[in-house]
Enzyme design. Sequence first.
Site, PDB file in Angstrom:
ATOM      1  N   LYS A  17     -20.517 -12.859 -35.972  1.00  0.00           N
ATOM      2  CA  LYS A  17     -21.954 -12.733 -35.753  1.00  0.00           C
ATOM      3  C   LYS A  17     -22.675 -11.332 -36.078  1.00  0.00           C
ATOM      4  O   LYS A  17     -23.828 -11.551 -36.591  1.00  0.00           O
ATOM      5  CB  LYS A  17     -22.260 -12.621 -34.082  1.00  0.00           C
ATOM      6  N   ARG A  66     -18.627 -19.828 -38.262  1.00  0.00           N
ATOM      7  CA  ARG A  66     -17.803 -20.745 -37.343  1.00  0.00           C
ATOM      8  C   ARG A  66     -16.640 -20.585 -37.367  1.00  0.00           C
ATOM      9  O   ARG A  66     -15.773 -20.590 -36.469  1.00  0.00           O
ATOM     10  CB  ARG A  66     -18.403 -22.184 -37.150  1.00  0.00           C
ATOM     11  N   HIS A  78     -26.906 -26.708 -25.613  1.00  0.00           N
ATOM     12  CA  HIS A  78     -25.896 -26.019 -26.578  1.00  0.00           C
ATOM     13  C   HIS A  78     -24.666 -25.885 -26.011  1.00  0.00           C
ATOM     14  O   HIS A  78     -23.658 -26.254 -26.518  1.00  0.00           O
ATOM     15  CB  HIS A  78     -26.724 -24.619 -27.163  1.00  0.00           C
ATOM     16  N   ASP A  95     -26.570 -10.830 -26.470  1.00  0.00           N
ATOM     17  CA  ASP A  95     -26.993 -12.165 -26.663  1.00  0.00           C
ATOM     18  C   ASP A  95     -26.605 -12.840 -25.659  1.00  0.00           C
ATOM     19  O   ASP A  95     -25.156 -12.921 -25.162  1.00  0.00           O
ATOM     20  CB  ASP A  95     -26.191 -12.791 -28.101  1.00  0.00           C
ATOM     21  N   GLN A 135     -15.406 -17.256 -36.161  1.00  0.00           N
ATOM     22  CA  GLN A 135     -15.660 -17.268 -34.639  1.00  0.00           C
ATOM     23  C   GLN A 135     -14.402 -18.083 -34.053  1.00  0.00           C
ATOM     24  O   GLN A 135     -14.111 -17.484 -33.067  1.00  0.00           O
ATOM     25  CB  GLN A 135     -16.852 -18.015 -34.583  1.00  0.00           C
ATOM     26  N   GLU A 189     -28.643 -20.145 -35.724  1.00  0.00           N
ATOM     27  CA  GLU A 189     -28.738 -20.416 -34.056  1.00  0.00           C
ATOM     28  C   GLU A 189     -30.312 -20.058 -33.640  1.00  0.00           C
ATOM     29  O   GLU A 189     -30.613 -18.882 -34.177  1.00  0.00           O
ATOM     30  CB  GLU A 189     -27.787 -19.427 -33.111  1.00  0.00           C
ATOM     31  N   ASP A 200     -29.568 -16.158 -34.606  1.00  0.00           N
ATOM     32  CA  ASP A 200     -28.158 -15.409 -34.642  1.00  0.00           C
ATOM     33  C   ASP A 200     -27.085 -16.024 -35.615  1.00  0.00           C
ATOM     34  O   ASP A 200     -26.526 -17.091 -35.276  1.00  0.00           O
ATOM     35  CB  ASP A 200     -27.537 -15.555 -33.287  1.00  0.00           C
ATOM     36  N   GLU A 259     -23.859 -28.313 -33.840  1.00  0.00           N
ATOM     37  CA  GLU A 259     -24.329 -29.322 -33.187  1.00  0.00           C
ATOM     38  C   GLU A 259     -24.741 -30.590 -33.612  1.00  0.00           C
ATOM     39  O   GLU A 259     -24.374 -31.749 -33.565  1.00  0.00           O
ATOM     40  CB  GLU A 259     -25.497 -28.958 -31.962  1.00  0.00           C
ATOM     41  N   THR A 290     -28.292 -10.430 -37.923  1.00  0.00           N
ATOM     42  CA  THR A 290     -29.165 -11.208 -37.068  1.00  0.00           C
ATOM     43  C   THR A 290     -30.570 -10.926 -37.318  1.00  0.00           C
ATOM     44  O   THR A 290     -31.005  -9.915 -37.841  1.00  0.00           O
ATOM     45  CB  THR A 290     -29.005 -10.661 -35.564  1.00  0.00           C
ATOM     46  N   GLU A 320     -32.891 -19.192 -31.469  1.00  0.00           N
ATOM     47  CA  GLU A 320     -32.774 -18.464 -30.189  1.00  0.00           C
ATOM     48  C   GLU A 320     -34.250 -17.712 -30.253  1.00  0.00           C
ATOM     49  O   GLU A 320     -34.849 -17.728 -31.171  1.00  0.00           O
ATOM     50  CB  GLU A 320     -31.791 -17.328 -30.115  1.00  0.00           C
TER      51      GLU A 320
HETATM   52 MN    MN Z   1     -26.102 -16.656 -30.221  1.00  0.00          MN
END
Ligand code: MN
Length: 450
Positions: free
Chosen positions: A278, A262, A157, A150, A265, A224, A258, A398, A282, A226
């Site tokens: 993560k 948080r 971002h 990834d 993380q 996420e 993804d 975000e 996915t 992507e």
């Molecule tokens: Mn990602």
Amino acid sequence: MSDLQPAAQPLCDATHDPALRSWVASANWPDADFPIQNLPLGRFRPVGRDPAQPEPLRVGVAIGDQVLDLKAAATMCPWADEVHPLLEPLAAGDLAAFMALGRPAWRTLRAALSAALAEGSDQGPFLESCLLPMAEAQMALPCRIGDYTDFYAGIHHARTVGALMRPDSPLLPNYAWVPIGYHGRASSVGIEGRVKRPQGQTRSKDSGEGGAPHVGPSKRLDYELELGLWIGAANALGEPVAMAQAEDRLFGVTLLNDWSARDIQAWEYQPLGPFLAKSFVTTVSPWVVSFEALAPFRRPPVRPADQPAALPYLESDFNAAHGALDITLEVWLQTAAMRTRGEPALRLSQSNALDACWTPAQLVTHHTSNGCNLQVGDLLGTGTLSGPLPEQGGSLLELSQGGRQPLTLPNGEQRSFLEDGDTVTLRAHCRAPGAVRIALGTVSGTVLAA
Ligand code: MN
């Protein structure tokens, strides 16, 4: 593998002709995701009458709201001599073996499918019985994924997330020079729509400096937005792929979510980067849209004015002219309450892959620049593709400013992060003057309690 520089070849051919129509009526509907100009491949099995005896997987082509079963089509329809060997691995459900045949084979198959599905084709009467409605196709991952990497190519971002932690210097000094990435977990990539909230170790401000972390369900579950890039040709260990050859390694594109915890993380990521935050799941969309289909939507990459030019090993004439993808990306949310009340999903954001700082070819070249060997069926995530405006964030991290500004939904519900029962759907489409709109389909996931 062709040694021709891609720039020497015309990007579009007869398969992109906007006047082309299919004998499959739904492919001609306005705003169809899968018109005859798209022709994405996916692996599926027909939903059988007896679940105890599932049919074998095979590869199909999405056309309108139908799937053309290439296992059936290989035997029920006459094909040109050069097409038969290409259909063999697809009939056997082995997309990777087809990808390994290389770009000339990918182009030959696309031209053959385009001709066979076009209005007035002699093959139409043979292929009608090889169609099944999409609702009767149980989709699977396109192929076995050997490795998943990834990246972090979405500069907006990176800037927004960086600013949450380092308001004075959001982008670290390496960002402008190195396509940042980490090795993800291939085994937990799927198309499955259920996302179990992960358990993990977190430490909040309440734990105090030096306090013991807490173990329990993530309270800051996020998505996420992507793109997934599917590698269709391998390079040997120790042999970097130069930019001039990088395009020929790229087979196609899917959506990629993804899913990210948080809070897990934030506690675990230093010093080695994402890990359990993560790898719980996915998800990718099941239809792989080829780089051939994306030809009308290739654009010159535009680096933000405050960023230096890439180093020479990450540049090529083709990349400067056509390296970027003009793909509009969207995130939709339907909460459990919305579902109960019959309220439709709500669009949370819209952005475009053109806003990425690095192109797909640059990701391939950088990944192999140390001699790392990519293999057929490897998956590269682009990183979260956010736009420059606050409302274009491709994650809740975000959109809610790290949870400090919860979103208020039209029905009064609030979201800083995902709640159990929330369904997140990613969508993507491409439009360009003189081209028929194509789309990537969707990838959807519903959050289940830990
Ligand atoms: Mn990602």
